[in-house]
Design a protein around this motif. Structure first.
Motif, PDB file in Angstrom:
ATOM      1  N   ARG A  59       0.820  -1.219   0.000  1.00  0.00           N
ATOM      2  CA  ARG A  59       0.000   0.000   0.000  1.00  0.00           C
ATOM      3  C   ARG A  59       0.852   1.267   0.000  1.00  0.00           C
ATOM      4  NH1 ARG A  59      -4.436  -2.203   4.311  1.00  0.00           N
ATOM      5  NH2 ARG A  59      -5.641  -3.427   2.813  1.00  0.00           N
ATOM      6  N   ALA A  60       2.018   1.201   0.625  1.00  0.00           N
ATOM      7  CA  ALA A  60       2.880   2.384   0.724  1.00  0.00           C
ATOM      8  C   ALA A  60       3.824   2.521  -0.472  1.00  0.00           C
ATOM      9  CB  ALA A  60       3.693   2.327   2.024  1.00  0.00           C
ATOM     10  N   LEU A  61       3.923   1.488  -1.274  1.00  0.00           N
ATOM     11  CA  LEU A  61       4.882   1.490  -2.382  1.00  0.00           C
ATOM     12  C   LEU A  61       4.721   2.659  -3.358  1.00  0.00           C
ATOM     13  CD1 LEU A  61       7.335  -0.168  -2.860  1.00  0.00           C
ATOM     14  CD2 LEU A  61       6.016  -1.678  -4.322  1.00  0.00           C
ATOM     15  N   PRO A  62       3.509   3.133  -3.625  1.00  0.00           N
ATOM     16  CA  PRO A  62       3.410   4.295  -4.513  1.00  0.00           C
ATOM     17  C   PRO A  62       4.159   5.518  -3.976  1.00  0.00           C
ATOM     18  CG  PRO A  62       1.275   3.231  -4.324  1.00  0.00           C
ATOM     19  CD  PRO A  62       2.187   2.571  -3.326  1.00  0.00           C
ATOM     20  N   ARG A  63       4.336   5.596  -2.662  1.00  0.00           N
ATOM     21  CA  ARG A  63       5.048   6.725  -2.046  1.00  0.00           C
ATOM     22  C   ARG A  63       6.537   6.449  -1.849  1.00  0.00           C
ATOM     23  NH1 ARG A  63       0.549   5.821   0.854  1.00  0.00           N
ATOM     24  NH2 ARG A  63       1.657   5.120   2.691  1.00  0.00           N
ATOM     25  N   PHE A  64       6.985   5.223  -2.191  1.00  0.00           N
ATOM     26  CA  PHE A  64       8.399   4.878  -2.047  1.00  0.00           C
ATOM     27  C   PHE A  64       9.206   5.662  -3.073  1.00  0.00           C
ATOM     28  CE2 PHE A  64      12.031   2.085  -3.238  1.00  0.00           C
ATOM     29  CZ  PHE A  64      12.687   2.081  -2.022  1.00  0.00           C
ATOM     30  N   ARG A  65      10.153   6.471  -2.580  1.00  0.00           N
ATOM     31  CA  ARG A  65      10.927   7.355  -3.458  1.00  0.00           C
ATOM     32  C   ARG A  65      12.275   6.771  -3.848  1.00  0.00           C
ATOM     33  NH1 ARG A  65       9.816  11.435   0.917  1.00  0.00           N
ATOM     34  NH2 ARG A  65      11.812  10.604   1.486  1.00  0.00           N
ATOM     35  N   GLY A  66      12.686   5.687  -3.216  1.00  0.00           N
ATOM     36  CA  GLY A  66      13.971   5.098  -3.556  1.00  0.00           C
ATOM     37  C   GLY A  66      15.145   5.759  -2.846  1.00  0.00           C
ATOM     38  N   ASP A  67      14.862   6.547  -1.783  1.00  0.00           N
ATOM     39  CA  ASP A  67      15.941   7.170  -1.015  1.00  0.00           C
ATOM     40  C   ASP A  67      16.791   6.121  -0.306  1.00  0.00           C
ATOM     41  OD1 ASP A  67      14.965   9.607  -1.816  1.00  0.00           O
ATOM     42  OD2 ASP A  67      13.834   9.954   0.029  1.00  0.00           O
ATOM     43  N   SER A  68      16.183   4.984  -0.011  1.00  0.00           N
ATOM     44  CA  SER A  68      16.909   3.874   0.603  1.00  0.00           C
ATOM     45  C   SER A  68      16.655   2.642  -0.264  1.00  0.00           C
ATOM     46  CB  SER A  68      16.408   3.635   2.025  1.00  0.00           C
ATOM     47  OG  SER A  68      15.046   3.240   2.011  1.00  0.00           O
ATOM     48  N   ALA A  69      17.374   1.578   0.035  1.00  0.00           N
ATOM     49  CA  ALA A  69      17.148   0.324  -0.675  1.00  0.00           C
ATOM     50  C   ALA A  69      15.757  -0.200  -0.311  1.00  0.00           C
ATOM     51  CB  ALA A  69      18.212  -0.698  -0.281  1.00  0.00           C
ATOM     52  N   PHE A  70      15.122  -0.878  -1.239  1.00  0.00           N
ATOM     53  CA  PHE A  70      13.796  -1.441  -0.979  1.00  0.00           C
ATOM     54  C   PHE A  70      13.838  -2.337   0.250  1.00  0.00           C
ATOM     55  CE2 PHE A  70      10.873  -5.037  -1.363  1.00  0.00           C
ATOM     56  CZ  PHE A  70       9.659  -4.367  -1.329  1.00  0.00           C
ATOM     57  N   TYR A  71      14.868  -3.174   0.339  1.00  0.00           N
ATOM     58  CA  TYR A  71      14.999  -4.119   1.452  1.00  0.00           C
ATOM     59  C   TYR A  71      15.077  -3.388   2.788  1.00  0.00           C
ATOM     60  CZ  TYR A  71      17.078  -7.924   4.179  1.00  0.00           C
ATOM     61  OH  TYR A  71      17.343  -8.871   5.119  1.00  0.00           O
ATOM     62  N   THR A  72      15.808  -2.296   2.859  1.00  0.00           N
ATOM     63  CA  THR A  72      15.922  -1.508   4.088  1.00  0.00           C
ATOM     64  C   THR A  72      14.564  -0.908   4.449  1.00  0.00           C
ATOM     65  OG1 THR A  72      18.197  -0.989   3.512  1.00  0.00           O
ATOM     66  CG2 THR A  72      17.154   0.415   5.162  1.00  0.00           C
ATOM     67  N   TRP A  73      13.883  -0.387   3.472  1.00  0.00           N
ATOM     68  CA  TRP A  73      12.568   0.200   3.659  1.00  0.00           C
ATOM     69  C   TRP A  73      11.582  -0.859   4.164  1.00  0.00           C
ATOM     70  CZ3 TRP A  73       8.056  -0.527   0.536  1.00  0.00           C
ATOM     71  CH2 TRP A  73       7.056   0.424   0.704  1.00  0.00           C
TER      72      TRP A  73
END
Length: 188
Positions: A59-73
């Motif tokens: 659900r939050a993925l649309p707001r994921f900006r890639g500032d960190s690695a996906f795994y860390t997020w």
């Protein structure tokens, strides 16, 4: 390469490709379940919380900006979901259930000289001391050393997960290792 693959999959999910998220979930499900099991004892509850963490991430993925690695997020979401679950159940996160699987760096020179049953007993006693030492650490030290020693995250990734400066992470890991080493030295 893995980072590029994660980024590409995230972009596909953000464009509406639900199957791309399935790939990410399959890739990280075992690590997320392992992480959550450090907080929750019941395997059914672990699976429920892991599923909830993946749903929150989706659900939050649309707001994921890639500032960190996906795994860390994803890690940060999983830790927060596990802690929120325990709070909702009016339980404190357990200080136990951290699996010692050989990744913790311990100087075992003393153990190498012991043969047979004595060695097995010494190893078991050392593991118990390590369990107890980790058990007794304050939460922020325990999380930092667990993410570093058991999950292999970099200092930068841990800083992102714990939402604190890298210097704070280094300090927490140093203090945690120091406390564990003192416990080990006390038995030797």
């Amino acid at each position: 390469m893995s980072e590029q693959t994660d980024s590409q999959l995230v972009e596909r999910v953000q464009r509406g490709d639900k199957r791309a998220f399935d790939i990410l979930a399959l890739k990280y499900q075992h690590k997320i379940v392992g992480l959550i099991s450090r907080y929750i004892n019941d395997s059914d509850e672990v699976m429920d919380v892991a599923q909830e963490a993946f749903i929150k991430a989706y659900r939050a993925l649309p707001r994921f900006r890639g500032d960190s690695a996906f795994y860390t997020w994803l890690y940060r979401i999983a830790i927060n979901t596990a802690k929120n679950y325990l709070v909702s159940r009016s339980r404190r996160p357990p200080d136990t259930d951290i699996d010692i699987n050989g990744e913790f760096q311990v100087d075992s020179a003393v153990l190498r000289d012991v043969a047979g049953p004595e060695r097995a007993l010494a190893t078991q006693q050392l593991e118990q001391v390590i369990y107890k030492a980790i058990d007794d650490l304050p939460e922020e030290l325990k999380v930092a050393v667990t993410l570093r020693e058991f999950e292999g995250l970099s200092y930068e990734e841990i800083a992102e997960v714990m939402e604190c400066p890298v210097g704070t992470v280094r300090s927490r890991i140093f203090r945690a290792r120091e406390a564990i080493e003192k416990r080990i030295a006390a038995i030797g």
